[in-house]
Design an enzyme around this catalytic site. Sequence first.
Site, mmCIF file in Angstrom:
data_model
loop_
_atom_site.group_PDB
_atom_site.id
_atom_site.type_symbol
_atom_site.label_atom_id
_atom_site.label_comp_id
_atom_site.label_asym_id
_atom_site.label_seq_id
_atom_site.Cartn_x
_atom_site.Cartn_y
_atom_site.Cartn_z
ATOM 1 N N HIS A 48 0.742 -1.218 -0.022
ATOM 2 C CA HIS A 48 -0.172 -0.063 0.176
ATOM 3 C C HIS A 48 0.952 1.351 0.015
ATOM 4 O O HIS A 48 0.247 2.375 -0.065
ATOM 5 C CB HIS A 48 -1.003 -0.012 1.257
ATOM 6 N N HIS A 64 1.696 6.808 -0.518
ATOM 7 C CA HIS A 64 1.035 6.118 0.575
ATOM 8 C C HIS A 64 -0.584 5.919 -0.154
ATOM 9 O O HIS A 64 -1.462 6.851 -0.158
ATOM 10 C CB HIS A 64 0.824 6.839 1.776
#
Length: 165
Positions: free
Chosen positions: A70, A85
């Site tokens: 992620h 992110h």
Amino acid sequence: MFKKLFGKKEAIKTVQIFAPVTGTAINLEQVPDPVFSERMMGDGIAVEPSEGEVVSPVDGEIVQVFPTKHAIGIRAQNGAEILIHIGLETVSMNGEGFEAHISVGDKVSVGDRLVSFDLELVKEKAKSTVTPIIITNTDNAAAIEKKAAGPVERGTSPVLEVTFD
């Protein structure tokens, strides 16, 4: 004159950071997570993605790929350390819906594919799809200039310009 022509190659000091995802660029203050909105990890910008494809925002090297895929860390040629992110609280998805196309140590160029993700699954399972792009070593930066607000295209729209001394 001789030194100018044949002297030591001058280091890259300023780098353009391009949008890693297609969507809408927003200020960090608008990110619904204080870690990002209050710049606890560094300064930058965020993009609300409209598709699930992340590309390299700079020419550089992959320095971190989180096990859950992620988030990615990249070191640009000028030394800027960039964290991408994908979404908020996506770590809890344990990699579900994410596919990394790179590894630590890979050299990348602007537009190279980094991660694919299932945008609809992130919408369903995470707090938000908003994707912060953070310069984590801002203490070393002489200047960080935001270049975008509104619609951005991955790999082609400049979103930040970072200068190091």
